[in-house]
Every structure is written in C-alpha cells, then in structure tokens.
Design an enzyme around this catalytic site. Structure first.
Site, short mmCIF file in Angstrom:
data_model
loop_
_atom_site.label_atom_id
_atom_site.label_comp_id
_atom_site.label_asym_id
_atom_site.label_seq_id
_atom_site.Cartn_x
_atom_site.Cartn_y
_atom_site.Cartn_z
N LYS A 22 0.83 -1.22 0.00
CA LYS A 22 0.00 0.00 0.00
C LYS A 22 0.86 1.26 0.00
O LYS A 22 0.65 2.17 -0.81
CB LYS A 22 -0.90 0.02 1.24
N ASN A 23 1.80 1.33 0.94
CA ASN A 23 2.52 2.60 1.10
C ASN A 23 3.50 2.87 -0.03
O ASN A 23 3.91 4.01 -0.23
CB ASN A 23 3.18 2.67 2.48
N CYS A 117 -6.04 8.23 8.40
CA CYS A 117 -6.16 7.72 9.77
C CYS A 117 -5.63 8.75 10.76
O CYS A 117 -4.51 9.22 10.64
CB CYS A 117 -5.39 6.41 9.91
N ARG A 122 -0.31 14.50 13.11
CA ARG A 122 0.60 14.10 12.02
C ARG A 122 1.03 15.35 11.24
O ARG A 122 0.52 15.61 10.14
CB ARG A 122 -0.07 13.04 11.13
N ASP A 307 3.44 0.34 12.39
CA ASP A 307 2.23 -0.17 11.74
C ASP A 307 1.92 -1.62 12.13
O ASP A 307 0.89 -2.17 11.72
CB ASP A 307 2.34 -0.05 10.21
N ARG A 400 -9.08 0.36 3.69
CA ARG A 400 -8.14 1.33 3.13
C ARG A 400 -6.84 0.65 2.73
O ARG A 400 -6.13 1.13 1.85
CB ARG A 400 -7.76 2.37 4.19
#
Ligand code: EPU
Length: 421
Positions: A22-23, A117, A122, A307, A400
C-alpha cells in the site's frame, strides 16, 4: 456502516498470497504524473486508498485504468491542472504526495491538507521545510498548501530532516527528481517503500542514489519516460497474517514476501514461540502452543514497525506472562484499539509511551469499533482468536489498506464475513 462478523477460535491453515505494498503504491501512483508517457505499474493492491488516489489523478486529467491482473496503466501526458479535488485529497493521508509531484512537474501546486487515519497528530512541517529548501515559496493555511517558485527559482539543495519522516523523504525525492541541480536528503527514512519509489523513478529515467540509507542523493532530470514497474509485496499485510497465525495457532505459508523486510517481525514472533521458516519469497509460520511474553519497541526501519504495533499487541495479550510494548513513532497510537481489546478481556495498562500487557488465557468475542486501519486489523486478529462471536464495526478503515481481507482469511479456514450497511 459495514462490519465484519467473526466466529473465533479456529486455527488458521493453508496459503495466503500477499498483495503489493500500500505505502509504495500510494507514492508511486502519483509519481507517475512526473512521467511523459505511459507507466505500467504492476501488483497495485485494489484497496480504497488506491482507488481514491486514482480518482484524484483522473480528476487532474490523467488516464488511469486498472487491468484484471492488478496492473495499473497511467498516462499523464495531458495533465495541466495543479489543484487536485480537495474533497478527494481530504479522504486520505498520502494525498500529500501530490504536493511534491505537482511542484516537480509544474513548479506550482495548490493541495488541500490530507485526511486519513487520525491516530495521532501528524504534522507536515518537514515536507514544507523541504519544498522551501528547493526554492518554493510556500503558503500554508488551515485548509491547503499553495506553492510557486520563489525569487531564485526551483533548485536542488541539501536538506537535513529534523525527524526521520517517511512522508517528507518521499515528497522531497519526488519533487527533486524533476527540479534542476543536486538535492541531498540527510536523516532520510529507510523504509522498503522508499527504496521501491526510488527504483520506480530510476526505471523511468530519474537519477537517485542512496535510497534505503540515511542519505539520499537526487540529480534532477528534465524529463522522465514511461516504462513498466512492479511494486514490492506489502511488509505490513504479511506481518498482519503472521501475527494472526501466532495469535490463533495454525500452519500457514505466507507467499509473495521479501523475508529480509520481515525479519524485525518474524524474529519477534519466533522469540515468542512461533516456528518460522524463511524461503526465497515466502515464510511458513507454525504455532501450536501458547506464546511467551516479549518486549517490543517500535522504531523506524529496520526496527519493529509502528504499523505492526496493534497486531503484535494482540499476540502479547494472549501470551503467558507480562509483555512490554513501547511506541516511539506515534505516542497516541494505543488509544485506537486498547479500550476495544479490554472489552474482549485484555489486561493492558498504558503508562506514557509503554503498554504493560498481562497475558490472559483467552479473549471473549464482543462488538468493537475499528478506529483506524491497523487498529482495525488488530481487532480482526483478536476476533479470530477469541471465543465466540466478534463484530468489528467501521471495517471501511481496514479496507483502506488490506486487499480482499475477508476472502484471504476465509481461504485460511477463518469464519469471517462482511455485512453491508
Ligand atoms: N513528523 C513530523 N513532521 C513531519 C512529518 C512527520 O514531526 O513533517 C513526525 C510524525 O509526527 C511521526 C514521525 O515524524 O511522529 C514519523 O512520521 P512519518 O512522516 O514517517 O509518517 P507518514 O509518512 O505520515 C508513513 C506511513 C504510515 C506509517 C508511518 C511510519 C504512508 C502513506 N504512511 O506515514 O503508515 O505509520 O510512515 O512508518 O506511507 C499505515 O500504513 O497504517 C500508516 C499509518
């Protein structure tokens, strides 16, 4: 709101194949806007963050289509717009990469502040510091970031990050790859998806070296050309399935992984009593007996990833003895799921950055809320391991970042289904 309904207490057995990261995908897809020509990007996970990103790119004028095998084809030749749709940008965190992409391509950008999220504050001050060092004049309001070239134009520069930030490293790399001159990022993040992004850009003709170390050098080029690139497997998705087997027991082959990326996770699970066998691109995990307690501190790569904090916490909740879990990246991350685990019978005391976890023999099914992506994944693991029925509400957060999660767990013998509405 959709939810997952899980009948727990069944060990997991069989084979699961991990999707593209994903990232990495949410950085590489927007970076395709820097390319003159067609990019074919393989192994793109079909998750909601990726769908939103593709909608943003289409809104800017790119042609973007997904093929059946998971390849995404992007042609950004006709993109002229440097203002992505704020309503889409606000739905995900990685939309902040549009700032670096549009600055690199057009020398200007107007991008809403990102959503995603919200398990912690952040900030993006390091991204902004990087853009300013590259010569951009940056206006930041409570709603958007706007940039255009400052008096001396855009140029390479030396940037030392005050905190090790994945997002700032990615954003500066992306912008600098098309900005004239040499840029050096010091104190850069080293996560595997940073290396993947550098490899993607280099395949398209960029000149980036040092990705994966704490000093990344970028020589800006005038143009990038289209090519084909395959995204790496998702380290955190793989870690989530490994943690699930450790918590429920069973015997699973996790396919399509890079074992080196997994070693901080697999070594901890092995220390807790799981049997781990590494192959070239797969890992087998066997777990029969109760796990032992452990001590974990999250760190930037190659340390134990933040994570995976919530997922390893579930393993600790079920392990014998007292475990300690310290969060060093996002202090408030425990609050997304610990109270939900307590409703299932977990014994967790949080003192500052550390959770002291006294293992219990079993969890009991309950109705719990997924407050963010990884917190939600941890609650699924807890539900799979618990006795009785668990309902995980707000499962859209989980979707997500996890492709076909219900189908993959069902393939391992889990009793989990998704209920709409
Ligand atoms: N930070 C600052 N200023 C900045 C940027 C970051 O102070 O300008 C701080 C953050 O507050 C945090 C630390 O630096 O304490 C690290 O943040 P980082 O920038 O590395 O996080 P990110 O880029 O926003 C990415 C992942 C996250 C993952 C973190 C840490 C993406 C899209 N997101 O976020 O992934 O938790 O790195 O590894 O790559 C997830 O996948 O569930 C997820 C949240």
């Amino acid at each position: 709101m959709s939810r997952y309904v899980i009948q727990g207490g069944r060990p997991l057995n069989g084979t699961v194949t991990i999707s593209g990261a994903k990232n990495a995908a949410v950085a590489i897809l927007p970076a395709a806007l820097l390319v003159d020509g067609v990019c074919r990007i393989e192994h793109v996970p079909d998750i909601s963050d990726v769908r939103i990103m593709l909608d943003i790119l289409r809104g800017l004028g790119a042609l973007a289509r997904r093929e059946e095998d998971g390849t995404v084809v992007i042609d950004a030749t006709n993109v002229r717009d440097a203002s992505p749709d704020p309503a889409l940008v606000e739905q995900m965190r990685a939309s902040y990469y549009l700032m670096g992409v549009l600055l690199g391509r057009f020398g200007r950008a107007h991008v809403a502040l990102p959503g995603g999220c919200n398990f912690a504050s952040r900030p993006i001050d390091q991204h902004i510091k990087g853009f300013a060092a590259l010569g951009a004049e940056v206006e930041e309001t409570e709603e958007y970031v706007q940039m255009h070239p400052g008096p001396s134009g855009l140029h390479g520069n030396r940037i030392s990050l005050d905190v090790v930030s994945v997002g700032a490293t990615v954003n500066i790399m992306i912008a600098a790859s098309r900005i004239p001159g040499q840029t050096i990022i010091e104190n850069a993040a080293k996560e595997p998806h940073i290396v993947d992004l550098a490899n993607f850009l280099n395949t398209m003709g960029a000149r980036i070296s040092g990705a994966g170390t704490d000093t990344v050098k970028i020589w800006g080029v005038q143009s990038l050309r289209g090519n084909t690139y395959a995204i790496i497997p998702d380290q955190i998705e793989a870690g989530t399935y490994l943690a699930a087997v450790a918590a429920t027991g069973g015997n699973v082959l996790v396919k399509n992984v890079i074992p080196k990326h997994m070693s901080c996770i697999t070594s901890k699970l092995a220390e807790m009593g799981a049997e781990i066998l590494n192959y070239d691109d797969a890992i087998r995990i066997r777990c029969g007996a109760r796990l032992h307690h452990a001590t974990v501190k999250t760190r930037v790569y190659p340390g134990f990833p933040t994570d995976m904090q919530a997922q390893i916490c579930v393993c600790m909740v079920l392990a014998s003895g007292v475990s300690r879990l310290t969060e060093s990246v996002y202090e408030t991350r425990f609050f997304g799921y610990v109270s939900e685990l307590e409703r299932m019978g977990a014994d967790v005391q949080i003192t500052g950055k550390t959770a002291i976890i006294t293992g219990v023999e079993a969890l009991a099914g309950a109705t719990v809320d997924a407050h963010d992506l990884r917190a939600g994944a941890a609650l699924v693991i807890a539900g799979l391991a618990a006795q009785g029925s668990t309902i995980v509400k707000d499962c859209h957060y989980i979707e997500r970042g996890y492709e076909r999660l219900v189908e993959k767990f069902r393939g391992l013998g889990a009793d989990i289904r998704r209920i709409e509405g």
